[in-house]
Scaffold this motif. Structure first.
Motif, mmCIF file in Angstrom:
data_model
loop_
_atom_site.group_PDB
_atom_site.id
_atom_site.type_symbol
_atom_site.label_atom_id
_atom_site.label_comp_id
_atom_site.label_asym_id
_atom_site.label_seq_id
_atom_site.Cartn_x
_atom_site.Cartn_y
_atom_site.Cartn_z
ATOM 1 N N VAL A 114 0.532 -1.152 0.106
ATOM 2 C CA VAL A 114 -0.267 0.092 0.464
ATOM 3 C C VAL A 114 0.944 1.389 0.178
ATOM 4 O O VAL A 114 2.078 1.503 0.224
ATOM 5 C CB VAL A 114 -0.587 -0.354 1.192
ATOM 6 C CG1 VAL A 114 -1.922 -1.108 0.878
ATOM 7 C CG2 VAL A 114 -0.179 -0.160 2.587
ATOM 8 N N LEU A 116 1.091 5.447 0.874
ATOM 9 C CA LEU A 116 0.025 6.607 2.102
ATOM 10 C C LEU A 116 0.790 7.619 1.996
ATOM 11 O O LEU A 116 2.356 7.564 1.143
ATOM 12 C CB LEU A 116 0.970 6.082 3.926
ATOM 13 C CG LEU A 116 0.013 4.631 4.930
ATOM 14 C CD1 LEU A 116 0.390 3.446 4.116
ATOM 15 C CD2 LEU A 116 1.198 5.000 5.637
ATOM 16 N N MET A 172 -5.840 -1.490 4.268
ATOM 17 C CA MET A 172 -6.660 -0.462 3.294
ATOM 18 C C MET A 172 -8.217 -0.056 4.025
ATOM 19 O O MET A 172 -8.553 1.437 4.211
ATOM 20 C CB MET A 172 -6.686 -1.298 2.285
ATOM 21 C CG MET A 172 -6.602 -1.286 1.375
ATOM 22 S SD MET A 172 -5.152 0.112 0.877
ATOM 23 C CE MET A 172 -6.746 1.246 -0.404
ATOM 24 N N ARG A 174 -7.582 1.314 7.004
ATOM 25 C CA ARG A 174 -6.966 2.409 8.013
ATOM 26 C C ARG A 174 -6.996 3.257 7.084
ATOM 27 O O ARG A 174 -6.877 4.916 7.743
ATOM 28 C CB ARG A 174 -5.508 2.301 8.228
ATOM 29 C CG ARG A 174 -5.700 1.135 9.583
ATOM 30 C CD ARG A 174 -6.166 0.760 10.659
ATOM 31 N NE ARG A 174 -6.023 -0.749 10.345
ATOM 32 C CZ ARG A 174 -5.034 -0.677 11.829
ATOM 33 N NH1 ARG A 174 -3.801 0.032 12.275
ATOM 34 N NH2 ARG A 174 -5.227 -2.430 12.596
ATOM 35 N N HIS A 175 -7.380 3.768 5.975
ATOM 36 C CA HIS A 175 -8.518 5.014 5.158
ATOM 37 C C HIS A 175 -8.649 6.276 5.723
ATOM 38 O O HIS A 175 -9.815 5.659 6.099
ATOM 39 C CB HIS A 175 -8.697 4.797 3.982
ATOM 40 C CG HIS A 175 -8.312 6.050 2.683
ATOM 41 N ND1 HIS A 175 -7.854 6.119 1.866
ATOM 42 C CD2 HIS A 175 -9.849 6.551 2.078
ATOM 43 C CE1 HIS A 175 -7.906 7.430 1.384
ATOM 44 N NE2 HIS A 175 -9.229 7.225 1.491
ATOM 45 N N LYS A 176 -7.699 7.425 5.684
ATOM 46 C CA LYS A 176 -7.983 8.956 6.411
ATOM 47 C C LYS A 176 -8.595 8.260 7.887
ATOM 48 O O LYS A 176 -8.831 8.891 8.248
ATOM 49 C CB LYS A 176 -9.792 8.431 5.276
ATOM 50 C CG LYS A 176 -9.659 9.042 4.252
ATOM 51 C CD LYS A 176 -10.836 10.206 3.908
ATOM 52 C CE LYS A 176 -9.862 10.091 2.649
ATOM 53 N NZ LYS A 176 -11.707 10.755 1.984
ATOM 54 N N TYR A 183 -4.549 13.529 8.662
ATOM 55 C CA TYR A 183 -5.898 12.221 8.880
ATOM 56 C C TYR A 183 -4.654 11.550 7.215
ATOM 57 O O TYR A 183 -4.001 12.034 6.502
ATOM 58 C CB TYR A 183 -6.751 12.658 7.947
ATOM 59 C CG TYR A 183 -7.160 12.978 6.646
ATOM 60 C CD1 TYR A 183 -7.226 11.997 5.829
ATOM 61 C CD2 TYR A 183 -7.447 14.282 6.727
ATOM 62 C CE1 TYR A 183 -6.805 12.761 4.476
ATOM 63 C CE2 TYR A 183 -7.610 14.747 5.431
ATOM 64 C CZ TYR A 183 -7.454 14.269 4.442
ATOM 65 O OH TYR A 183 -7.882 14.727 3.166
ATOM 66 N N GLU A 185 -4.664 8.908 3.901
ATOM 67 C CA GLU A 185 -4.389 7.733 2.833
ATOM 68 C C GLU A 185 -4.107 7.221 2.555
ATOM 69 O O GLU A 185 -2.812 7.423 2.669
ATOM 70 C CB GLU A 185 -4.680 9.096 1.605
ATOM 71 C CG GLU A 185 -5.591 10.446 1.214
ATOM 72 C CD GLU A 185 -5.387 11.181 0.478
ATOM 73 O OE1 GLU A 185 -6.216 11.107 -0.471
ATOM 74 O OE2 GLU A 185 -5.044 11.933 -0.252
ATOM 75 N N VAL A 186 -4.673 5.554 2.516
ATOM 76 C CA VAL A 186 -3.832 4.001 2.087
ATOM 77 C C VAL A 186 -4.504 4.192 0.779
ATOM 78 O O VAL A 186 -5.793 4.419 0.242
ATOM 79 C CB VAL A 186 -4.114 3.697 2.868
ATOM 80 C CG1 VAL A 186 -3.733 1.754 3.063
ATOM 81 C CG2 VAL A 186 -4.324 4.327 4.867
ATOM 82 N N PHE A 187 -3.892 4.189 -0.521
ATOM 83 C CA PHE A 187 -4.241 3.603 -1.914
ATOM 84 C C PHE A 187 -3.432 2.511 -1.667
ATOM 85 O O PHE A 187 -2.151 2.071 -1.383
ATOM 86 C CB PHE A 187 -3.690 4.158 -2.407
ATOM 87 C CG PHE A 187 -3.789 5.171 -2.411
ATOM 88 C CD1 PHE A 187 -4.966 6.564 -3.049
ATOM 89 C CD2 PHE A 187 -3.259 6.849 -1.617
ATOM 90 C CE1 PHE A 187 -5.190 7.751 -2.977
ATOM 91 C CE2 PHE A 187 -3.300 7.862 -1.153
ATOM 92 C CZ PHE A 187 -4.399 8.497 -2.027
ATOM 93 N N HIS A 188 -4.016 1.619 -3.015
ATOM 94 C CA HIS A 188 -3.262 0.029 -3.204
ATOM 95 C C HIS A 188 -2.347 0.996 -4.306
ATOM 96 O O HIS A 188 -1.974 1.355 -4.624
ATOM 97 C CB HIS A 188 -4.490 -0.776 -4.358
ATOM 98 C CG HIS A 188 -5.358 -1.319 -3.466
ATOM 99 N ND1 HIS A 188 -5.070 -2.845 -3.087
ATOM 100 C CD2 HIS A 188 -6.944 -1.081 -2.967
ATOM 101 C CE1 HIS A 188 -6.190 -3.309 -2.587
ATOM 102 N NE2 HIS A 188 -7.510 -2.660 -2.896
#
Length: 271
Positions: A114, A116, A172, A174-176, A183, A185-188
């Motif tokens: 992921v 961040l 994923m 844990r996004h935001k 805060y 952001e969590v992305f693939h």
């Protein structure tokens, strides 16, 4: 006087006829059936939609029943519309399709990673590990790779490799969520992207990395601080080597395709 060496265009024009075409500019929502319907006047053996991290890239490969069908499809369908998008078509080889499949589907190149974004600039690997408390990270000292600018300043982003798909799915979630006052952001992402970040760090001279990457670490936590942006080709080669893949010297074109940056054959001819 000897004849000049053949140009790239000349070599391309002598390539054996192929039944494969590459499509660019597709709607991201286009399905295999919709692409097949775009070629309803022709016999299609296979439609392969290029996806990265599970998302369509806007490109696809179509394999027709023979080279004559592919040529006719190029003449009739190039720059025609599919929905609201006009589709560009390019000649391709079956080897191109095989290489793209290898890179996009090889699980060792995709991994469980992921990305961040929005990290505090002072964030450390311990902070990232705490953010993912209860989520199992991959073993090794490079599970967390921070990215920096060319002068070594933190970008507020990092890559995190997880132990498996379940851990990636948990990450994923844990996004935001919040780290400090920010805060996150969590992305693939993919292992290839993470390797790219590591490769750039290795390409930087020590004085440019020392000031910003010297961060105290607790024993047993991942310690690798990496770099980001650029240097895709060495990363592809490194990833391919890690996967035991033998990509050809055409990796430049393959990398460009993954980034949507391949130039058209017609553009090459014009120059």
């Amino acid at each position: 006087m000897a004849d000049p060496l053949p140009t790239a265009v000349g070599l391309e024009s002598r390539r054996a006829p192929s039944r494969v075409c590459r499509l660019r500019g597709l709607p991201y929502s286009a399905s295999e059936d919709e692409i097949g319907g775009f070629f309803s006047d022709f016999t299609v053996d296979e439609v392969y939609i290029c996806r990265r991290n599970g998302r369509a890239t806007g490109e696809a490969y179509v394999m027709f029943t023979d080279a004559a069908q592919a040529d006719s499809a190029m003449e009739k369908c190039n720059k025609k519309y599919l929905g609201s998008r006009y589709i560009e078509m390019f000649e391709a080889a079956e080897a191109d399709l095989a290489a793209v499949k290898k890179v996009l589907e090889d699980t060792q190149l995709q991994g469980c990673v992921v990305r961040l974004r929005g990290l505090p600039y002072a964030a450390t690997a311990e902070d990232v590990a705490a953010f993912f408390e209860g989520v199992r990270l991959a073993d090794g000292d490079d599970a967390i790779v921070f990215t920096t600018t060319v002068d070594g300043r933190p970008t507020g982003e990092c890559y995190v490799e997880l132990a498996d798909k379940d851990a990636q799915a948990a990450a994923m979630m844990r996004h935001k969520e919040v780290m400090g006052a920010r805060y996150i952001e969590v992305f693939h992402s993919s292992k290839m992207d993470k390797l790219q970040a590591q490769q750039q760090r290795l390409s930087m001279p020590p004085p440019m990395t020392g000031r910003w990457t010297a961060q105290p670490m607790q024993p047993g936590l991942p310690t690798h601080i990496g770099m980001g942006a650029g240097y895709m080709q060495p990363a592809v080669l490194a990833a391919a080597a890690a996967a035991g893949s033998k990509l050809s010297s055409g990796v430049d074109q393959l990398t460009g395709s993954l980034q949507g940056g391949w130039s058209s054959k017609s553009s090459s001819a014009a120059t």
